[in-house]
Design a protein around this motif. Sequence first.
Motif, PDB file in Angstrom:
ATOM      1  N   GLY A  24     -25.731  -1.393 -69.914  1.00 20.87           N
ATOM      2  CA  GLY A  24     -25.280  -2.307 -68.896  1.00 20.87           C
ATOM      3  C   GLY A  24     -23.639  -1.797 -69.560  1.00 20.87           C
ATOM      4  O   GLY A  24     -23.287  -3.224 -68.560  1.00 20.87           O
ATOM      5  N   SER A  25     -23.469  -1.675 -69.718  1.00 21.55           N
ATOM      6  CA  SER A  25     -21.741  -1.430 -70.210  1.00 21.55           C
ATOM      7  C   SER A  25     -21.201  -0.747 -68.362  1.00 21.55           C
ATOM      8  O   SER A  25     -21.959   0.636 -68.283  1.00 21.55           O
ATOM      9  CB  SER A  25     -21.332  -0.394 -71.148  1.00 21.55           C
ATOM     10  N   SER A  26     -20.552  -1.241 -67.794  1.00 19.33           N
ATOM     11  CA  SER A  26     -19.929  -0.426 -66.921  1.00 19.33           C
ATOM     12  C   SER A  26     -18.280  -0.670 -66.889  1.00 19.33           C
ATOM     13  O   SER A  26     -17.682  -0.362 -65.802  1.00 19.33           O
ATOM     14  CB  SER A  26     -20.535  -1.800 -65.061  1.00 19.33           C
ATOM     15  N   SER A  27     -18.192  -1.562 -68.127  1.00 14.87           N
ATOM     16  CA  SER A  27     -16.269  -1.277 -67.659  1.00 14.87           C
ATOM     17  C   SER A  27     -16.483   0.072 -68.639  1.00 14.87           C
ATOM     18  O   SER A  27     -16.620   1.097 -68.988  1.00 14.87           O
ATOM     19  CB  SER A  27     -15.874  -1.463 -69.466  1.00 14.87           C
ATOM     20  N   LEU A  28     -14.231   0.905 -68.189  1.00  9.57           N
ATOM     21  CA  LEU A  28     -14.179   1.622 -68.929  1.00  9.57           C
ATOM     22  C   LEU A  28     -13.453   2.285 -69.965  1.00  9.57           C
ATOM     23  O   LEU A  28     -13.687   0.408 -70.829  1.00  9.57           O
ATOM     24  CB  LEU A  28     -12.805   1.969 -67.826  1.00  9.57           C
ATOM     25  N   PRO A  29     -13.384   2.848 -70.301  1.00  6.70           N
ATOM     26  CA  PRO A  29     -12.764   2.920 -72.507  1.00  6.70           C
ATOM     27  C   PRO A  29     -11.439   1.316 -72.366  1.00  6.70           C
ATOM     28  O   PRO A  29     -10.677   2.138 -71.676  1.00  6.70           O
ATOM     29  CB  PRO A  29     -12.899   3.926 -72.583  1.00  6.70           C
ATOM     30  N   ASP A  30     -11.125   0.981 -73.717  1.00 12.06           N
ATOM     31  CA  ASP A  30     -10.168   0.527 -73.337  1.00 12.06           C
ATOM     32  C   ASP A  30      -8.813   1.124 -74.188  1.00 12.06           C
ATOM     33  O   ASP A  30      -8.800   2.191 -74.122  1.00 12.06           O
ATOM     34  CB  ASP A  30     -10.379  -0.097 -74.898  1.00 12.06           C
ATOM     35  N   GLY A  31      -8.101   0.514 -73.319  1.00 15.50           N
ATOM     36  CA  GLY A  31      -6.221   1.745 -73.335  1.00 15.50           C
ATOM     37  C   GLY A  31      -7.137   2.222 -71.703  1.00 15.50           C
ATOM     38  O   GLY A  31      -5.386   2.883 -72.080  1.00 15.50           O
ATOM     39  N   VAL A  32      -7.566   2.704 -71.376  1.00 14.79           N
ATOM     40  CA  VAL A  32      -7.200   3.001 -69.700  1.00 14.79           C
ATOM     41  C   VAL A  32      -6.835   2.074 -68.460  1.00 14.79           C
ATOM     42  O   VAL A  32      -7.604   0.789 -68.383  1.00 14.79           O
ATOM     43  CB  VAL A  32      -8.730   3.264 -68.876  1.00 14.79           C
ATOM     44  N   GLU A  33      -5.656   2.488 -68.524  1.00 21.35           N
ATOM     45  CA  GLU A  33      -4.628   2.214 -66.882  1.00 21.35           C
ATOM     46  C   GLU A  33      -5.196   2.231 -66.092  1.00 21.35           C
ATOM     47  O   GLU A  33      -6.053   3.269 -65.304  1.00 21.35           O
ATOM     48  CB  GLU A  33      -3.389   2.394 -67.225  1.00 21.35           C
ATOM     49  N   THR A  34      -5.698   1.064 -65.124  1.00 17.03           N
ATOM     50  CA  THR A  34      -6.769   0.502 -63.749  1.00 17.03           C
ATOM     51  C   THR A  34      -5.570  -0.162 -62.675  1.00 17.03           C
ATOM     52  O   THR A  34      -4.391   0.023 -63.057  1.00 17.03           O
ATOM     53  CB  THR A  34      -7.542   0.221 -64.304  1.00 17.03           C
ATOM     54  N   GLY A  35      -5.758   0.260 -61.762  1.00 14.38           N
ATOM     55  CA  GLY A  35      -5.630  -0.298 -59.998  1.00 14.38           C
ATOM     56  C   GLY A  35      -7.051  -0.146 -60.021  1.00 14.38           C
ATOM     57  O   GLY A  35      -8.174   0.586 -59.959  1.00 14.38           O
ATOM     58  N   THR A  36      -6.561  -0.987 -58.667  1.00 12.81           N
ATOM     59  CA  THR A  36      -8.020  -1.463 -57.465  1.00 12.81           C
ATOM     60  C   THR A  36      -7.469  -0.765 -55.985  1.00 12.81           C
ATOM     61  O   THR A  36      -5.849  -0.630 -55.873  1.00 12.81           O
ATOM     62  CB  THR A  36      -7.842  -2.806 -57.249  1.00 12.81           C
ATOM     63  N   VAL A  37      -7.886   0.577 -55.273  1.00 10.87           N
ATOM     64  CA  VAL A  37      -7.090   0.669 -54.340  1.00 10.87           C
ATOM     65  C   VAL A  37      -8.426  -0.052 -52.798  1.00 10.87           C
ATOM     66  O   VAL A  37      -9.678  -0.202 -52.721  1.00 10.87           O
ATOM     67  CB  VAL A  37      -7.661   2.004 -54.231  1.00 10.87           C
ATOM     68  N   SER A  38      -7.556  -0.390 -52.066  1.00 13.06           N
ATOM     69  CA  SER A  38      -8.368  -0.291 -51.093  1.00 13.06           C
ATOM     70  C   SER A  38      -6.532  -0.200 -49.608  1.00 13.06           C
ATOM     71  O   SER A  38      -6.296   0.879 -49.986  1.00 13.06           O
ATOM     72  CB  SER A  38      -8.386  -2.520 -50.328  1.00 13.06           C
ATOM     73  N   GLY A  39      -7.913  -0.194 -48.371  1.00 10.82           N
ATOM     74  CA  GLY A  39      -7.341   1.292 -47.414  1.00 10.82           C
ATOM     75  C   GLY A  39      -7.817   0.964 -46.079  1.00 10.82           C
ATOM     76  O   GLY A  39      -8.404   0.224 -46.089  1.00 10.82           O
ATOM     77  N   ILE A  40      -6.607   1.787 -45.152  1.00  9.48           N
ATOM     78  CA  ILE A  40      -7.651   1.984 -44.267  1.00  9.48           C
ATOM     79  C   ILE A  40      -7.466   3.817 -44.168  1.00  9.48           C
ATOM     80  O   ILE A  40      -7.012   4.358 -44.569  1.00  9.48           O
ATOM     81  CB  ILE A  40      -6.940   1.253 -43.131  1.00  9.48           C
ATOM     82  N   ILE A  41      -8.666   4.180 -43.225  1.00  8.28           N
ATOM     83  CA  ILE A  41      -8.682   5.601 -42.979  1.00  8.28           C
ATOM     84  C   ILE A  41      -8.757   5.244 -41.228  1.00  8.28           C
ATOM     85  O   ILE A  41      -9.420   5.066 -40.612  1.00  8.28           O
ATOM     86  CB  ILE A  41     -10.235   6.589 -44.106  1.00  8.28           C
ATOM     87  N   VAL A  42      -7.740   6.723 -40.513  1.00 10.19           N
ATOM     88  CA  VAL A  42      -7.832   6.733 -39.435  1.00 10.19           C
ATOM     89  C   VAL A  42      -7.565   7.964 -39.270  1.00 10.19           C
ATOM     90  O   VAL A  42      -7.028   9.241 -40.203  1.00 10.19           O
ATOM     91  CB  VAL A  42      -6.225   6.528 -38.595  1.00 10.19           C
ATOM     92  N   CYS A  43      -8.552   8.698 -38.063  1.00  9.37           N
ATOM     93  CA  CYS A  43      -8.734   9.822 -38.126  1.00  9.37           C
ATOM     94  C   CYS A  43      -8.178  10.210 -36.107  1.00  9.37           C
ATOM     95  O   CYS A  43      -8.564  10.072 -35.374  1.00  9.37           O
ATOM     96  CB  CYS A  43      -9.438  10.894 -38.299  1.00  9.37           C
ATOM     97  N   ASP A  44      -7.009  11.489 -36.396  1.00 11.62           N
ATOM     98  CA  ASP A  44      -6.066  10.926 -35.082  1.00 11.62           C
ATOM     99  C   ASP A  44      -5.588   9.803 -33.892  1.00 11.62           C
ATOM    100  O   ASP A  44      -5.626   9.943 -32.544  1.00 11.62           O
ATOM    101  CB  ASP A  44      -6.534  12.316 -34.476  1.00 11.62           C
ATOM    102  N   GLY A  45      -5.629   9.046 -34.707  1.00 10.30           N
ATOM    103  CA  GLY A  45      -5.546   7.551 -34.617  1.00 10.30           C
ATOM    104  C   GLY A  45      -6.714   6.888 -33.818  1.00 10.30           C
ATOM    105  O   GLY A  45      -6.341   5.719 -34.156  1.00 10.30           O
TER     106      GLY A  45
END
Length: 156
Positions: A24-45
């Motif tokens: 049931g564990s989906s967390s990362l080990p203690d002490g691991v620095e994390t961030g969230t990532v969102s964005g956009i991908i384009v290809c030749d416009g």
Amino acid sequence: MNCRRSIPLHLYSLLLITVLGCAGSSSLPDGVETGTVSGIIVCDGGTFPEGCVVNFRPDAGTLLTASGKLASDGSFELSLREMPDIPTGSYKVTVQPPPLPPLTDEEREKEMLEGTTIDRSNLIDQIPFKYMSTQTTPESVTVTTGANEVIINLEQ
């Protein structure tokens, strides 16, 4: 009591407790620095087809890959083990085509009658091959702590 039978039983019990405790564990080990990532991908416009999968594969360390599905506008949000937190570090970026849709009844019948398969690989042709593999993609992104908003512009 026969000791030969009790030892494997104890080992199986220990293994079962370990597996159930970690399943049931989906967390990362203690002490691991994390961030969230969102964005956009384009290809030749332009954007890739909706449902394509963007993958962030770490350059070093863990083999866990963060991924997210592209929306029709090319936007995405990454997750790792169904959680938004991604370990900080450098990642190779790949794009995979969406899973093929199921065959319609007409397509299935045509395949059965003609003994052929319908080519449904046109979605693969819309993604430049070099972005499909971590060995060939030139794109990389560094994830830092906190929220990461990225714009990835791929070229043919």
